[in-house]
Motif scaffolding. Structure first.
Motif, PDB file in Angstrom:
ATOM      1  N   LEU A  30       5.066  34.202 -35.856  1.00  0.00           N
ATOM      2  CA  LEU A  30       5.553  35.565 -35.973  1.00  0.00           C
ATOM      3  C   LEU A  30       6.480  35.846 -34.788  1.00  0.00           C
ATOM      4  CD1 LEU A  30       5.193  38.182 -37.626  1.00  0.00           C
ATOM      5  CD2 LEU A  30       3.414  38.819 -36.015  1.00  0.00           C
ATOM      6  N   ASN A  31       7.608  36.437 -35.034  1.00  0.00           N
ATOM      7  CA  ASN A  31       8.618  36.794 -34.025  1.00  0.00           C
ATOM      8  C   ASN A  31       9.394  35.605 -33.467  1.00  0.00           C
ATOM      9  OD1 ASN A  31       8.083  39.575 -34.203  1.00  0.00           O
ATOM     10  ND2 ASN A  31       6.345  39.358 -32.815  1.00  0.00           N
ATOM     11  N   THR A  32       9.264  34.414 -34.056  1.00  0.00           N
ATOM     12  CA  THR A  32      10.097  33.290 -33.645  1.00  0.00           C
ATOM     13  C   THR A  32      11.526  33.587 -34.095  1.00  0.00           C
ATOM     14  OG1 THR A  32       8.293  31.693 -33.866  1.00  0.00           O
ATOM     15  CG2 THR A  32      10.538  30.813 -33.924  1.00  0.00           C
ATOM     16  N   PRO A  33      12.476  33.644 -33.174  1.00  0.00           N
ATOM     17  CA  PRO A  33      13.858  33.933 -33.589  1.00  0.00           C
ATOM     18  C   PRO A  33      14.465  32.741 -34.327  1.00  0.00           C
ATOM     19  CG  PRO A  33      13.773  33.556 -31.223  1.00  0.00           C
ATOM     20  CD  PRO A  33      12.354  33.508 -31.720  1.00  0.00           C
ATOM     21  N   LEU A  34      15.144  33.028 -35.422  1.00  0.00           N
ATOM     22  CA  LEU A  34      15.814  32.002 -36.210  1.00  0.00           C
ATOM     23  C   LEU A  34      17.300  32.303 -36.232  1.00  0.00           C
ATOM     24  CD1 LEU A  34      13.384  31.794 -39.263  1.00  0.00           C
ATOM     25  CD2 LEU A  34      13.485  30.266 -37.293  1.00  0.00           C
ATOM     26  N   GLU A  35      18.101  31.265 -36.049  1.00  0.00           N
ATOM     27  CA  GLU A  35      19.547  31.394 -36.073  1.00  0.00           C
ATOM     28  C   GLU A  35      20.033  30.920 -37.441  1.00  0.00           C
ATOM     29  OE1 GLU A  35      23.175  30.286 -33.014  1.00  0.00           O
ATOM     30  OE2 GLU A  35      21.319  29.145 -32.903  1.00  0.00           O
ATOM     31  N   MET A  36      21.032  31.609 -38.011  1.00  0.00           N
ATOM     32  CA  MET A  36      21.544  31.275 -39.331  1.00  0.00           C
ATOM     33  C   MET A  36      22.944  30.682 -39.224  1.00  0.00           C
ATOM     34  SD  MET A  36      20.420  34.504 -41.568  1.00  0.00           S
ATOM     35  CE  MET A  36      19.440  35.636 -40.613  1.00  0.00           C
ATOM     36  N   PHE A  37      23.185  29.634 -40.016  1.00  0.00           N
ATOM     37  CA  PHE A  37      24.484  28.986 -40.090  1.00  0.00           C
ATOM     38  C   PHE A  37      24.891  28.897 -41.552  1.00  0.00           C
ATOM     39  CE2 PHE A  37      22.343  27.333 -36.370  1.00  0.00           C
ATOM     40  CZ  PHE A  37      23.317  27.375 -35.393  1.00  0.00           C
ATOM     41  N   TYR A  42      25.790  26.139 -48.277  1.00  0.00           N
ATOM     42  CA  TYR A  42      24.490  25.943 -47.655  1.00  0.00           C
ATOM     43  C   TYR A  42      24.234  27.040 -46.628  1.00  0.00           C
ATOM     44  CZ  TYR A  42      24.265  21.210 -49.521  1.00  0.00           C
ATOM     45  OH  TYR A  42      24.225  20.124 -50.347  1.00  0.00           O
ATOM     46  N   ILE A  43      23.014  27.536 -46.586  1.00  0.00           N
ATOM     47  CA  ILE A  43      22.551  28.436 -45.527  1.00  0.00           C
ATOM     48  C   ILE A  43      21.513  27.655 -44.749  1.00  0.00           C
ATOM     49  CG2 ILE A  43      21.380  30.591 -44.946  1.00  0.00           C
ATOM     50  CD1 ILE A  43      22.382  31.659 -47.683  1.00  0.00           C
ATOM     51  N   LEU A  44      21.736  27.469 -43.462  1.00  0.00           N
ATOM     52  CA  LEU A  44      20.828  26.701 -42.620  1.00  0.00           C
ATOM     53  C   LEU A  44      20.125  27.626 -41.647  1.00  0.00           C
ATOM     54  CD1 LEU A  44      23.368  23.859 -41.810  1.00  0.00           C
ATOM     55  CD2 LEU A  44      21.525  23.758 -43.469  1.00  0.00           C
ATOM     56  N   LEU A  45      18.833  27.445 -41.483  1.00  0.00           N
ATOM     57  CA  LEU A  45      18.046  28.184 -40.501  1.00  0.00           C
ATOM     58  C   LEU A  45      17.619  27.217 -39.410  1.00  0.00           C
ATOM     59  CD1 LEU A  45      15.657  30.254 -42.794  1.00  0.00           C
ATOM     60  CD2 LEU A  45      17.706  31.053 -41.624  1.00  0.00           C
ATOM     61  N   LYS A  46      17.706  27.665 -38.168  1.00  0.00           N
ATOM     62  CA  LYS A  46      17.304  26.847 -37.039  1.00  0.00           C
ATOM     63  C   LYS A  46      16.590  27.748 -36.044  1.00  0.00           C
ATOM     64  CE  LYS A  46      19.169  24.056 -33.341  1.00  0.00           C
ATOM     65  NZ  LYS A  46      20.328  23.851 -32.495  1.00  0.00           N
ATOM     66  N   LYS A  47      15.525  27.223 -35.427  1.00  0.00           N
ATOM     67  CA  LYS A  47      14.876  28.010 -34.380  1.00  0.00           C
ATOM     68  C   LYS A  47      15.900  28.267 -33.284  1.00  0.00           C
ATOM     69  CE  LYS A  47      11.074  25.530 -33.725  1.00  0.00           C
ATOM     70  NZ  LYS A  47       9.746  25.173 -33.169  1.00  0.00           N
ATOM     71  N   TYR A  48      16.029  29.526 -32.892  1.00  0.00           N
ATOM     72  CA  TYR A  48      17.007  29.905 -31.881  1.00  0.00           C
ATOM     73  C   TYR A  48      16.477  29.546 -30.504  1.00  0.00           C
ATOM     74  CZ  TYR A  48      20.041  32.728 -28.952  1.00  0.00           C
ATOM     75  OH  TYR A  48      20.912  33.152 -27.990  1.00  0.00           O
ATOM     76  N   HIS A  49      17.276  28.838 -29.763  1.00  0.00           N
ATOM     77  CA  HIS A  49      16.916  28.457 -28.402  1.00  0.00           C
ATOM     78  C   HIS A  49      18.108  28.719 -27.504  1.00  0.00           C
ATOM     79  CE1 HIS A  49      15.821  26.030 -24.954  1.00  0.00           C
ATOM     80  NE2 HIS A  49      14.587  26.106 -25.397  1.00  0.00           N
ATOM     81  N   PRO A  50      18.102  29.856 -26.768  1.00  0.00           N
ATOM     82  CA  PRO A  50      19.245  30.132 -25.892  1.00  0.00           C
ATOM     83  C   PRO A  50      19.377  29.052 -24.824  1.00  0.00           C
ATOM     84  CG  PRO A  50      17.531  31.825 -25.634  1.00  0.00           C
ATOM     85  CD  PRO A  50      17.070  30.869 -26.689  1.00  0.00           C
ATOM     86  N   ALA A  51      20.590  28.743 -24.470  1.00  0.00           N
ATOM     87  CA  ALA A  51      20.840  27.728 -23.443  1.00  0.00           C
ATOM     88  C   ALA A  51      20.136  28.106 -22.152  1.00  0.00           C
ATOM     89  CB  ALA A  51      22.344  27.585 -23.203  1.00  0.00           C
ATOM     90  N   GLY A  52      19.406  27.167 -21.584  1.00  0.00           N
ATOM     91  CA  GLY A  52      18.732  27.389 -20.310  1.00  0.00           C
ATOM     92  C   GLY A  52      17.394  28.094 -20.416  1.00  0.00           C
ATOM     93  N   ALA A  53      16.845  28.262 -21.624  1.00  0.00           N
ATOM     94  CA  ALA A  53      15.565  28.957 -21.786  1.00  0.00           C
ATOM     95  C   ALA A  53      14.406  27.964 -21.763  1.00  0.00           C
ATOM     96  CB  ALA A  53      15.544  29.750 -23.084  1.00  0.00           C
ATOM     97  N   CYS A  54      13.337  28.327 -21.084  1.00  0.00           N
ATOM     98  CA  CYS A  54      12.124  27.524 -21.010  1.00  0.00           C
ATOM     99  C   CYS A  54      11.307  27.732 -22.284  1.00  0.00           C
ATOM    100  CB  CYS A  54      11.306  27.933 -19.787  1.00  0.00           C
ATOM    101  SG  CYS A  54       9.716  27.073 -19.642  1.00  0.00           S
ATOM    102  N   ASP A  55      10.810  26.642 -22.868  1.00  0.00           N
ATOM    103  CA  ASP A  55      10.001  26.741 -24.085  1.00  0.00           C
ATOM    104  C   ASP A  55       8.627  27.343 -23.826  1.00  0.00           C
ATOM    105  OD1 ASP A  55      11.965  25.670 -25.719  1.00  0.00           O
ATOM    106  OD2 ASP A  55      11.233  23.625 -25.501  1.00  0.00           O
ATOM    107  N   PHE A  56       8.163  27.300 -22.588  1.00  0.00           N
ATOM    108  CA  PHE A  56       6.825  27.802 -22.276  1.00  0.00           C
ATOM    109  C   PHE A  56       6.821  29.287 -21.928  1.00  0.00           C
ATOM    110  CE2 PHE A  56       6.519  23.273 -21.697  1.00  0.00           C
ATOM    111  CZ  PHE A  56       5.302  22.972 -22.291  1.00  0.00           C
ATOM    112  N   CYS A  57       7.698  29.704 -21.031  1.00  0.00           N
ATOM    113  CA  CYS A  57       7.679  31.100 -20.584  1.00  0.00           C
ATOM    114  C   CYS A  57       8.836  31.930 -21.128  1.00  0.00           C
ATOM    115  CB  CYS A  57       7.666  31.167 -19.059  1.00  0.00           C
ATOM    116  SG  CYS A  57       9.190  30.584 -18.280  1.00  0.00           S
TER     117      CYS A  57
END
Length: 83
Positions: A30-37, A42-57
């Motif tokens: 829940l609340n996992t950001p997804l990026e759309m392409f 085709y519509i592609l969904l990918k987990k959004y991960h901003p550059a330089g963001a820590c996966d833990f905090c």
């Protein structure tokens, strides 16, 4: 791209449901950001991960290291090292 064999219909508000099996296997909570392409039709969904963001905090930092597929900041690496 691998087919899952899962077909879902869109509701009248334009929503689709991602099956729980996919969410669990891809660790989408829940609340996992997804990026759309869009690529052609085709519509592609990918987990959004901003550059330089820590996966833990989630903090964005210049000192993020990559271990496997995880991005870990210095503070979280220190905490992991204390285990």
């Amino acid at each position: 791209m691998k087919s899952t064999g899962i077909v879902r219909k869109m509701d009248k508000l334009g929503r689709i449901v991602l099956p729980v099996e996919l969410r669990k296997s891809l660790k989408i909570d829940l609340n996992t950001p997804l990026e759309m392409f869009v690529d052609g039709d085709y519509i592609l969904l990918k987990k959004y991960h901003p550059a330089g963001a820590c996966d833990f905090c989630g903090e964005i930092s210049d000192d993020v290291a990559v271990f496997g597929s995880a991005h870990i900041c210095a503070a979280c690496r220190r905490k992991i090292g204390q285990l």
